[in-house]
Design an enzyme around this catalytic site. Sequence first.
Site, PDB file in Angstrom:
ATOM      1  N   LYS A   1      -9.504   7.363   6.900  1.00 24.50           N
ATOM      2  CA  LYS A   1      -8.321   6.611   6.464  1.00 24.50           C
ATOM      3  C   LYS A   1      -7.095   7.421   6.872  1.00 24.50           C
ATOM      4  O   LYS A   1      -7.096   8.670   6.768  1.00 24.50           O
ATOM      5  CB  LYS A   1      -8.381   6.444   4.947  1.00 24.50           C
ATOM      6  CG  LYS A   1      -7.237   5.651   4.341  1.00 24.50           C
ATOM      7  CD  LYS A   1      -7.496   5.416   2.851  1.00 24.50           C
ATOM      8  CE  LYS A   1      -6.379   4.594   2.219  1.00 24.50           C
ATOM      9  NZ  LYS A   1      -6.617   4.336   0.789  1.00 24.50           N
TER      10      LYS A   1
ATOM     11  N   SER B   1      -6.194  -0.258  -0.954  1.00 25.29           N
ATOM     12  CA  SER B   1      -5.441   0.138   0.219  1.00 25.29           C
ATOM     13  C   SER B   1      -6.315   0.591   1.390  1.00 25.29           C
ATOM     14  O   SER B   1      -5.793   0.734   2.499  1.00 25.29           O
ATOM     15  CB  SER B   1      -4.463   1.260  -0.138  1.00 25.29           C
ATOM     16  OG  SER B   1      -5.162   2.377  -0.591  1.00 25.29           O
TER      17      SER B   1
ATOM     18  N   SER C   1      -8.724   1.342  -4.724  1.00 20.79           N
ATOM     19  CA  SER C   1      -8.531   1.199  -3.279  1.00 20.79           C
ATOM     20  C   SER C   1      -9.715   1.462  -2.382  1.00 20.79           C
ATOM     21  O   SER C   1      -9.594   1.278  -1.178  1.00 20.79           O
ATOM     22  CB  SER C   1      -7.367   2.085  -2.838  1.00 20.79           C
ATOM     23  OG  SER C   1      -6.172   1.581  -3.384  1.00 20.79           O
TER      24      SER C   1
END
Lengths: 95, 480, 484
Positions: C76, C151, C175
């Site tokens: 990420k 997210s 997330s």
Amino acid sequence: MALDTRDVAKIAHLARLDVKRDERDHFSAELSNILDLVEQMRCVDTTGVEPMAHPLHMAQRLRPDRVTETNEREHFQQIAPQTEDGLYLVPRVVE
Amino acid sequence: MQWEPVIGLEIHTQLATNSKIFSGASTAFGAEPNSQACAVDLGLPGVLPVLNQGAVQRAVQFGCAIAAEIAPRSVFARKNYFYPDLPKGYQISQYELPIVGRGQVEILLDDGALKTIGVTRAHLEEDAGKSLHGSFSGAGGDLTGIDLNRAGTPLLEIVSEPDLRSAEEAVAYARKIHQLVRWIGISDGNMQEGSFRVDANVSVRRPGEPFGTRAEIKNINSFRFLHKAIEFEIERQIDLLEDGGNVVQETRLYDADKDETRSMRTKEEANDYRYFPDPDLLPVELDEAFIEAATAELPELPDAMRQRFRDAYGISDYDAALLTTSRATAGYYESVVDLTGDAKLAANWMNGALAAALNKAGLEISESPVSSEQLAGLIKRIQDDTLSGKIAKQVFEAIWAGEGDADQIIEAKGLKQITDSGAIEQMIDAIIAANPQQVEQYRAGKEKVFGFFVGQVMKQSQGKANPQQVNALLKDKLKG
Amino acid sequence: MHEQSITALAAALRARAFSARELTAHYLARIQQLDEHLNAYITVTDEQALAAAERADQQLAAGTAGPLTGIPIAHKDIFCTNGIKTSCGSRMLDTFVAPYDATVVERLQAAGVAMLGKTNMDEFAMGSSNETSYYGPVHNPWRLERVPGGSSGGSAAAVAAGLCAAATGTDTGGSIRQPAAFCGITGIKPTYGRCSRWGMIAFASSLDQAGVLARSAADAALVLQAMAGFDERDSTSADEPVPDYRAQLEDDIAGLKIGLPKEYFGEGLDPNVAASIEAAIKEYEALGASVHEISLPNAPLSVPVYYVVAPAECSSNLARFDGVRYGHRCEAPTDLEDLYTRSRAEGFGAEVKRRIMIGTYVLSAGYYDAYYLKAQQLRHLISDDFKRAFEQVDVIMGPTTPSTAFALGAKRDDPVAMYLNDIYTIATNLAGLPGVSIPVAPADGLPVGLQLIGNVFQEGRLLNIAHRLQQATDWHRMTPRLAA
């Protein structure tokens, strides 16, 4: 809980965010909505409850007093917007 | 109409650790800009603080030295504001739960009285970087250069109770704290280099009334300026109030050139720092073992030592205070006392000739060209009458100049005191014979003329005649 | 290749069925072909990936390979990767090349993975749909007009679409788990303090935790194993030994006591999602578990509490982005104030600004007690609810999200509606507990996630419980069909 545009201007200043006049109404409405959500907290009585700042019930670990870092100025300043003679430059600060 | 000044001091002292409070970068002074600013100090995205044990130890040692409570649990909090020398946009400090609680120190005032001053608290925090103003320019005007070497250096913020009532007391308190942090070795307390900073909170009130509004004075970098700044501010506030005005709660800078305080130009309303516990750090929990280990290393504290000197050596509080301004001075003194056995003489020489010479040359006692052994050697020659007091001063100066030890100098310059009564008598006889007029005057009752004869003997003997013997023999012979 | 488990891939590599280089090249080719539909990647690191793969091949040849050697993964874009752009999904860091590696990145690199690139995410991890990214929204591989969740939307989409074997993510309010649920994959948020936060760009420091998105609990276990563990650079890192998660996978779950919080099955839960969850619970009963109703009475307050605590912490964490030492700086600042206010206004998107402002407000003078302090008190009560529950049951289960993936743009104009997506996941972060989401029966062709919540440092147990379901069912093997 309603925030008016003056509140928004004050908060924006504290947070150093440039919020133009025509955006303030919009933010004021959105932030007020979020605060309405947050108002729900009121319905539970928390008198005498210890605030929980941390999920971990640990104490702070202490690091031995030793120098472990070397000079990496060139490496770190490669990504800096503006430097000179090893200093970071900003518009003049008035004291 | 009487006004009473009320003063509190906030002192920030840099703790003499090897590395920073939250990172492993060096704290050494004078490095190239940003060469000691690691990722944590720069506030790069993703970095985290880890607490330096040395900073905690030193805070605990200070707490002990002022007989304060050490908090078994203390918390770091973020003080949020924007400034270019504050890389994270917040300073890690302590707010509601500081590591050191209430303590106190005693200050010695000019008239010899002792006053107890409360210390509200002392807490740990990180220092910010440095701004170099107006050194650069670019399109759009002047620029300021930021050096973050200092960012992250551990600070101990020491807050006094508003117990001080005059500039004199404030300076005595500041000096006391200064002495203490250097004494226990937690800080080098260098005001010029910025490792010891004093801010003063000043207000005035009518005696018996509640405290007035206070102004904070910053940018004071010597004890002398501290005194002047506070005196100026007291006057300013009194004038303001007597003219019917109000004191504004604000931060003012002391201008040493103009000897005045003036309001800081930043139009900051009282800053809202939005303190909250720093979630990257956990509460600091100290157990008895840690506190004991930290304080086991503490030396005898200056007040205790001053009292011990006074009692054990029979010297005055004033002298004892001078001899305990630093551990180095006290150590030097005790060495001289050990070698000579004469505490009073040692005190006189150290607080007299040695102190004067050191001050003049701007040297610390550790840099003294006269060692404690050398001073003791000199004092021994006074004790055994080899030297008169006056000649001893000459010898002192010669030792200071590097000409050798007392004995060497006495030998080389032939400075031994003349104690042979016969020799002195001979000199006196010759002088009496050569000055019949003065003899007449003396015998006629003009006592002052005695000094003339003493002077003549001293001149004749190049100052080496033993003064007590000279006096006694002269008196005798002049009687006629 | 991209449909195989990590265990299978590792075995194939060791057996030299194909080389690590070929495996990595395969994924890179898929990313090239398919990511334009998904926008899961912000940066693809071809060269570094192939170089890592070659090093892996050398290890494989020398017989020194480990369970993750040569496995292509993605990070990420919130994890600092030395020498590689790390944007956090924001214009503020669009030009930021990280000068150091996050601990999680270091550890996975040491384990021999080949990093394919940095995945897309909601800006500064603030969002539940991956629509706030400066680099454009991510599309759900199951239905491109749907959100993947956020997210960690990029990581979830990449794993689901076979554009990497696994990916790292972060979870502050859900997330990892929520996008795992929306994308039909397995996601784990470990106990707070299990993985180091060094190098993980901070959003809400007392809630953030690094974790894994993968195609199965078994795969997640392998990746977590390499990531987890004490790190002296992080004061909030737990000095807790890391057990052998892989070995734990095979533990018996007969007699397992499952708690179903009544607050998680009430109003607001889509009935189709509820049906899938119930079916999954039945499977567990068939495996020998017993089901008990429990109550987490303060759980409904987790969203308001979160929206005080997280913005407060983030308003402070994001103060460092000021255009001075790195990141976006506005053109020709006229003075210092202008430098700050304009750089930050230009660098941050609307959601980030909202949260910074809320955070600033709730910490400000006069409001701290009513908001921040109150929220932390409620947080304590929420945590206590879980403590009490775990005295009765071994694991808590329920839906990960109240609905399946919604359409892109559907909730963008209503921040509060968006926030309510996290209603089942947030409490776990507030209490610092581990949580997992695994895919169960889809509803209307869209994935549904079952959430498992465990007691502190029970990651191994959770993965074990998840693994058992994945052995007995096939839901986790379903993959979206993407046109090349």
